[in-house]
Scaffold this motif. Structure first.
Motif, PDB file in Angstrom:
ATOM      1  N   TYR A  99       1.475  29.393 -19.208  1.00 45.95           N
ATOM      2  CA  TYR A  99       2.031  30.428 -18.342  1.00 45.95           C
ATOM      3  C   TYR A  99       2.484  31.636 -19.155  1.00 45.95           C
ATOM      4  O   TYR A  99       2.303  32.787 -18.740  1.00 45.95           O
ATOM      5  CB  TYR A  99       3.219  29.879 -17.552  1.00 45.95           C
ATOM      6  CG  TYR A  99       2.847  29.198 -16.262  1.00 45.95           C
ATOM      7  CD1 TYR A  99       2.428  29.934 -15.160  1.00 45.95           C
ATOM      8  CD2 TYR A  99       2.935  27.822 -16.131  1.00 45.95           C
ATOM      9  CE1 TYR A  99       2.094  29.317 -13.962  1.00 45.95           C
ATOM     10  CE2 TYR A  99       2.596  27.187 -14.952  1.00 45.95           C
ATOM     11  CZ  TYR A  99       2.181  27.940 -13.863  1.00 45.95           C
ATOM     12  OH  TYR A  99       1.847  27.322 -12.689  1.00 45.95           O
ATOM     13  N   ALA A 145       7.708  26.613 -12.248  1.00 47.83           N
ATOM     14  CA  ALA A 145       7.054  27.569 -13.144  1.00 47.83           C
ATOM     15  C   ALA A 145       6.626  28.812 -12.371  1.00 47.83           C
ATOM     16  O   ALA A 145       6.742  29.944 -12.863  1.00 47.83           O
ATOM     17  CB  ALA A 145       5.846  26.920 -13.821  1.00 47.83           C
ATOM     18  N   CYS A 168      13.292  24.129 -22.635  1.00 45.67           N
ATOM     19  CA  CYS A 168      12.630  22.937 -22.105  1.00 45.67           C
ATOM     20  C   CYS A 168      12.516  21.855 -23.170  1.00 45.67           C
ATOM     21  O   CYS A 168      12.779  20.675 -22.903  1.00 45.67           O
ATOM     22  CB  CYS A 168      11.233  23.296 -21.585  1.00 45.67           C
ATOM     23  SG  CYS A 168      11.239  24.241 -20.050  1.00 45.67           S
ATOM     24  N   TYR A 194       8.068  32.385 -13.611  1.00 45.21           N
ATOM     25  CA  TYR A 194       7.205  33.413 -14.182  1.00 45.21           C
ATOM     26  C   TYR A 194       6.841  34.526 -13.197  1.00 45.21           C
ATOM     27  O   TYR A 194       6.693  35.685 -13.586  1.00 45.21           O
ATOM     28  CB  TYR A 194       5.935  32.776 -14.745  1.00 45.21           C
ATOM     29  CG  TYR A 194       6.167  32.062 -16.050  1.00 45.21           C
ATOM     30  CD1 TYR A 194       6.031  32.724 -17.266  1.00 45.21           C
ATOM     31  CD2 TYR A 194       6.544  30.723 -16.075  1.00 45.21           C
ATOM     32  CE1 TYR A 194       6.256  32.077 -18.464  1.00 45.21           C
ATOM     33  CE2 TYR A 194       6.771  30.059 -17.279  1.00 45.21           C
ATOM     34  CZ  TYR A 194       6.631  30.739 -18.471  1.00 45.21           C
ATOM     35  OH  TYR A 194       6.879  30.087 -19.662  1.00 45.21           O
ATOM     36  N   SER A 207       3.747  20.194 -15.788  1.00 45.31           N
ATOM     37  CA  SER A 207       4.474  21.457 -15.893  1.00 45.31           C
ATOM     38  C   SER A 207       3.612  22.632 -15.448  1.00 45.31           C
ATOM     39  O   SER A 207       4.108  23.602 -14.866  1.00 45.31           O
ATOM     40  CB  SER A 207       4.960  21.680 -17.331  1.00 45.31           C
ATOM     41  OG  SER A 207       3.881  21.728 -18.242  1.00 45.31           O
ATOM     42  N   HIS A 233      12.314  30.142 -22.816  1.00 45.86           N
ATOM     43  CA  HIS A 233      12.163  29.086 -21.807  1.00 45.86           C
ATOM     44  C   HIS A 233      11.554  27.829 -22.414  1.00 45.86           C
ATOM     45  O   HIS A 233      12.034  26.718 -22.153  1.00 45.86           O
ATOM     46  CB  HIS A 233      11.290  29.580 -20.656  1.00 45.86           C
ATOM     47  CG  HIS A 233      10.982  28.527 -19.643  1.00 45.86           C
ATOM     48  ND1 HIS A 233      11.947  27.924 -18.868  1.00 45.86           N
ATOM     49  CD2 HIS A 233       9.795  27.921 -19.316  1.00 45.86           C
ATOM     50  CE1 HIS A 233      11.389  27.012 -18.096  1.00 45.86           C
ATOM     51  NE2 HIS A 233      10.092  26.992 -18.343  1.00 45.86           N
ATOM     52  N   TYR A 251       3.945  25.240 -20.062  1.00 47.25           N
ATOM     53  CA  TYR A 251       4.655  26.510 -19.966  1.00 47.25           C
ATOM     54  C   TYR A 251       4.124  27.528 -20.969  1.00 47.25           C
ATOM     55  O   TYR A 251       4.214  28.738 -20.734  1.00 47.25           O
ATOM     56  CB  TYR A 251       6.160  26.293 -20.150  1.00 47.25           C
ATOM     57  CG  TYR A 251       6.769  25.506 -19.015  1.00 47.25           C
ATOM     58  CD1 TYR A 251       6.703  25.983 -17.712  1.00 47.25           C
ATOM     59  CD2 TYR A 251       7.393  24.283 -19.230  1.00 47.25           C
ATOM     60  CE1 TYR A 251       7.234  25.269 -16.652  1.00 47.25           C
ATOM     61  CE2 TYR A 251       7.928  23.552 -18.186  1.00 47.25           C
ATOM     62  CZ  TYR A 251       7.855  24.051 -16.899  1.00 47.25           C
ATOM     63  OH  TYR A 251       8.381  23.334 -15.855  1.00 47.25           O
TER      64      TYR A 251
END
Length: 214
Positions: A51, A132, A167, A136, A126, A163, A48
């Motif tokens: 991202y 995701a 997580c 996003y 992930s 986020h 993540y």
């Protein structure tokens, strides 16, 4: 970006994080191995983080504006999720007793190896998680206000950091609970992983149908 917007984002984000799926299955498998769940969770969060960096750089907006690219990413992520779910159903958690080792599987391979390998696979899970893409590409833009006085990159970075923190907390709790509770209940552990596998397949299938039918 005001506190009401941040609070609203956290509510929606936590609903997504608390929804069982590939991340949960991986955290549970790591917990059932009896070793630290930190490498697995660190890998999931790292996916993540990637991202978040893309979002801060503005690349997410570019991808989100390209239907073909978004469809391709969704199909890849959904296919990977279905593959993992099928692997979990084929080889649910098996807990050995006595002095024998513990064998725990998620996807097609056991969660084994060095901490780096465990973290790397977590990042892959992930990073290709359709949740995701939803978060996003679809959710973030709804909470970013270009006229709020904050740079868009700063707002995006804040949402991404929130986020990742959510997580980390939730997946660590899931892994620790799996280690302390499910290891003493083999039948429950198998049932939980089968449900996780079925959910992965269902979510992946829904995303495929929704994206391709649209």
């Amino acid at each position: 970006m005001d506190m009401a917007t941040v609070a609203a984002f956290l509510v929606v984000d936590l609903l997504l994080v608390f929804t069982p799926g590939a991340d949960w299955a991986y955290a549970i498998a790591a917990g059932l191995r009896g070793r630290s769940v930190v490498p697995a969770v660190a890998g999931l969060v790292a996916g993540y983080a990637g991202y978040t960096l893309l979002a801060v750089a503005g690349l997410v907006v570019v991808v989100a504006g390209s239907p073909a690219a978004l469809t391709a990413l969704t199909v890849v992520g959904a296919g990977y999720l279905i593959w993992l779910g099928l692997g979990v159903l084929r080889q649910p958690v098996a807990l050995a007793t006595g002095t024998e080792s513990v064998a725990v599987t998620t996807g097609a391979e056991p969660v084994a190896g060095s901490s780096w390998r465990i973290a790397l696979k977590g990042a892959g899970i992930s990073g290709l998680n359709p949740k995701a893409l939803l978060l996003y590409f679809s959710l973030f833009p709804q909470f970013i206000d270009a006229g709020a006085g904050w740079p868009v990159a700063a707002q995006t970075g804040l949402l991404g950091a929130l986020h990742m923190a959510a997580c980390a907390v939730v997946y660590l709790a899931v892994g620790v609970l799996a280690r302390t509770v499910l290891r003493t209940r083999p039948s429950t552990a198998r049932a939980v992983t089968r449900v996780s596998g079925a959910l992965m397949i269902a979510i992946g299938g829904f995303l495929l149908v929704e994206r391709l039918a649209g």
